[in-house]
Every structure is written in C-alpha cells, then in structure tokens.
Design an enzyme around this catalytic site. Sequence first.
Site, PDB file in Angstrom:
ATOM      1  N   GLY A 103      66.466  28.047  48.857  1.00  0.00           N
ATOM      2  CA  GLY A 103      66.992  26.780  47.820  1.00  0.00           C
ATOM      3  C   GLY A 103      68.041  25.965  48.560  1.00  0.00           C
ATOM      4  O   GLY A 103      68.803  26.146  49.255  1.00  0.00           O
ATOM      5  N   CYS A 104      67.979  24.612  47.855  1.00  0.00           N
ATOM      6  CA  CYS A 104      69.238  23.699  48.459  1.00  0.00           C
ATOM      7  C   CYS A 104      70.395  24.090  47.505  1.00  0.00           C
ATOM      8  O   CYS A 104      70.527  24.835  46.709  1.00  0.00           O
ATOM      9  CB  CYS A 104      68.677  22.354  47.991  1.00  0.00           C
ATOM     10  SG  CYS A 104      67.527  21.698  48.900  1.00  0.00           S
TER      11      CYS A 104
END
Lengths: 105, 433
Positions: A103-104
């Site tokens: 994920g970011c």
Amino acid sequence: MTTATISATSVDRDAEGFLTDPQQWSERLAEEIARENGIEELTERHWLVVRFMRDRYLTTGSAPSIRSLGKESGVPVKELYQLFPKGPAKLAAKIGGIPKPKGCI
Amino acid sequence: MPDRGPRSKLGVDANKEADMAKKQIVILGGGTGGTMTANRLRRRFENDAAEIHVVDRDDRHVYQPGLLFVPFGLAHSDEIVRPRRRQLRSGIAFHQRGVESVETDTNRVVLDDGTVLPYDVLVVATGVRLQPEETEGLSGLGWNERVFTFYTPEGAEALRGALDRFDGGRLVVNLVDMPIKCPVAPLEFAFLADWYLRERGVRTRTELVYSTPLDGAFTKPIASQRLGGLLTQKDIELVTEFNAGEVDGVGGVLRAFDGRELDFDLLVTVPLHGGAAYVERSPGLGDVLGFVPADKRTLQTPAKPNVFALGDATDLPTSKAGSVTHFEAEVLTENVARYFDGRDLDTSYDGHANCFIETGFHKALLIDFNYETEPLPGRFGPLPLLRESRLNHMGKLLFQWVYWHALLPGREVPGLGPAMPTAGKRPVPVHAT
C-alpha cells in the site's frame, strides 16, 4: 507461511494466500486460485491484467497500483472491478502468483 | 518577463570566462521544496559560482497546513498566502512561467513562452496536481455546492460557507485514493468537523462518516489503531476499503467501484493526485501518474545523474508532507554540491517525517517516523508522541511562523534534522496499546 497442494503441486503461500515464490506459478495454478476466489473462468481480459501485473512485478520488483494498472494495462479501472471484484490489484496479484502489492504511505 | 538574474548584473562580455565556469541550477517549482532548496543553495554557492533560477507559473506561495483551518473559520485564506518571489533570497532569478517540458538528454527546460533554460543541475519540486476530473461526476454538478475539497484556498473558502450554513444531515469525508498530500489531513478534518459541529450545536443531528480506500484509519498499524480509536470516541463512522468510483453531486451519492453507496448532504473529498502536467510531456522523467522516481536516500533521479527531485513531486515511499520536503532539502543541497565536485552522494535521507494531527478541542497529536520505523508513542523533545495534548496544538499553531521565518529561508532549526531521532520512543506491539 503454509504449504498447500494445488493441482497436485506443492506451493508456498502466505497467510492471505499469496505465493511466496513467483517461480512456483503456472497457468493451471492461476485458474485454481481464481476459482478459490470466486472467479470461475479466467477470460482473455482477466489474463491480460494478470499477465500485465506479473510481468511488471518480475521486471521492476513491484506490482502497480490500481490507478497505474488502469492507465497502463488498457483495462479501465471500472472494468478492473468487474473482472476482479473488491480488490483488483490484490486479486490479480494473487492469481498472478506475485506478492501482495504494498500500500501507499 | 523573468527577473534579472545574477548573469545580467555581471555584464556578459567582461566576464565571459567566469560565466563559462558558472554553474546553472534550475529549480522547477517555487513551493516548499523549491524555495528551501533555492535559498539553501544560494547560501552554499557564491553568486559568481552558480546562477540559480526558480520557475513557477504563479506568484502565490500557500502555507498548505493552514488550509485545514480555513473551513472552520480559524484562518482566512489571505493569511496563508504570500508572494513566492518574496520568499527567495536575493541573487535568485524567479521566472513566473509554466513549464512546457524538460529535455533531459540536452539538459534544457523549455518554458511555456518558448524561453529555454539550460542547466547543469535540475531540481524538480513541482509538487502534485489535484485531479477531481479523474473521478466520474466529482467535478460536475454539485462541485462547490454540495461537494468540496479543502485542498485549495478557493475550495477551503467555499467549504467554510457551506459548513456555516450546515444544519445537520450526513457529512461524508472521503479520500479517493493514495497517494495524497498530508495523509492525515482528511482525518484532522473529520476531528475538527466533530468539534466545530458540537460548538455550533448541530452535532446531534449530524452523522459524520470517514471513508477511505485503506483497510484502517491510517497506513501504519500503531497510528492506525490509535487514530481509529479517536474516530470511535468522537462517534465518527469509519468505512474502510471504499474505493470511490463515482459521485452524484445532485442526488448526494458517493459510489464505490464495488457497488457500495454512501449518501451525503455534504461531501468533503480529497481528489486523486498526480504529478505536474509537464512531467508527462518530458520523456523519461516521470511515471504513468506523473510522479518523478528518485533514489530514496540521495534524491537523485534515475532519469539523469544531474536531475534531482524532492517533495510531493517524487514517487518516494514516504508521506507527501512539508516536513519530509524540509528533511529532503538538506540532503539534496549537499548532494548538488557533491555532484559538482564529483564526490559520492550523501545517502543519509531515511524517509524521516513528522506531522501534527489536529484532533479538535485545542488538542493535537504528533507523529514521527521514517522508511523503517512506524510512528511510535513516547516523546519528541517536550512534545508527547501519538497522544493528544494542548502543547502539540500550540506547536502546530506556532509552526506557521517557523515555516515562513526559518524553514523557507533555509535556516537550521534545532532538533529538526533529516535523520529520525529514536530517543524517547517506545516500541510497542500493536495490540498492547
């Protein structure tokens, strides 16, 4: 990590079912993982996305986000969700035998 | 017309030889990263050693952390905007122009009026561009009527009016997808909205919803757990893994790609972010979303060794935040000097970030983290980490002064360095808190 037998081949998968070694992947295995996740048949559009994810991971070491996938694979984001309900990037990665996309931050 | 830079002061003929040796540094973007870098480089190099050019399409430098306060009437947009050129030291040329493209193979930047700026070193600091048009219906009917973003001064002002008129109903806060600038800002908005609506006496007839594509309130586990707890305490509904695909701004419906729907009377959105438009017109510079890949420790780009990038414009796996940009600017300035000298680059940037998180009722949390270490409880100097306190709120308010008067001019701020401090922090297992 668990070892599961799929298509009479033993493969290593993490707790969420992602392959831990992309080299253990095969097209038959992809079809089985897809069925496990509610996709009865992988169409050409599915394969386009799965191969795109896998190639990108194998050449760059990371899988694209949904947004980049929508821009680069030629399959619009809306269709990605129809093909892989709930989480296209996660599910396509799982079927493509590569680790869960990070994920970011 | 661009400002007259150092070159025009010298007289080209008499100093031709000196000019040949003079380095040309071009910085794209006059925001947090571009301004700090320009001022730091100007201190580092004598005027006859390097010319420094900063390019930006407008002359409005926004103190972006201040935008959060505008919708609640706690700040006015005029108070958080200052002229860009006034933040630059003398001896820095400011070009108020858009960028057409960067040609990395010939080391040239082309501006939108055709002006060509050759460079020895290029610094990309053009931040991000909001892209509401990328989400179906988002910028259509209802935009700035029922659907708002506080990520621009104009949007924040319009939202102030809407909140002032808000008399109860469903207020939905949504971030469309990561990455976004200041990933905690939409959470802070929800906390402050809770406080604001209570003060106005309309909270009891308001349903407050926080929807996010993440699987929790925040990206990192311990912070996500604590911030999720605060949402519950404040009676804010958390909707996770919600990937917004479509907005009906007239009917008041936010629809996810998986078919889930959230009704709203007021939608506060953080639209998709992408890099500056010229990045896409510059072969080899950016990725498909317009972000510029850079080495996570040195900030040099793989595009070319003489091209560096910092701040929100990069694709680095850390927060898009002013604190990150500040810490990066220190390492980047050092590396521009090392690049000119042919020395090995400084690899000390560790992803260090810290952010105050406003939680309403004159309190705030503070988080401090880097690439490897997630936000932990403990203390950062006198300030408590991951815990609400009035001192943190004071810190957040005082920070605006520090930003204009110390950070932008490139002065050292004691206790705020690129490497993340570990003293005072307590590692804890996620479920023990």
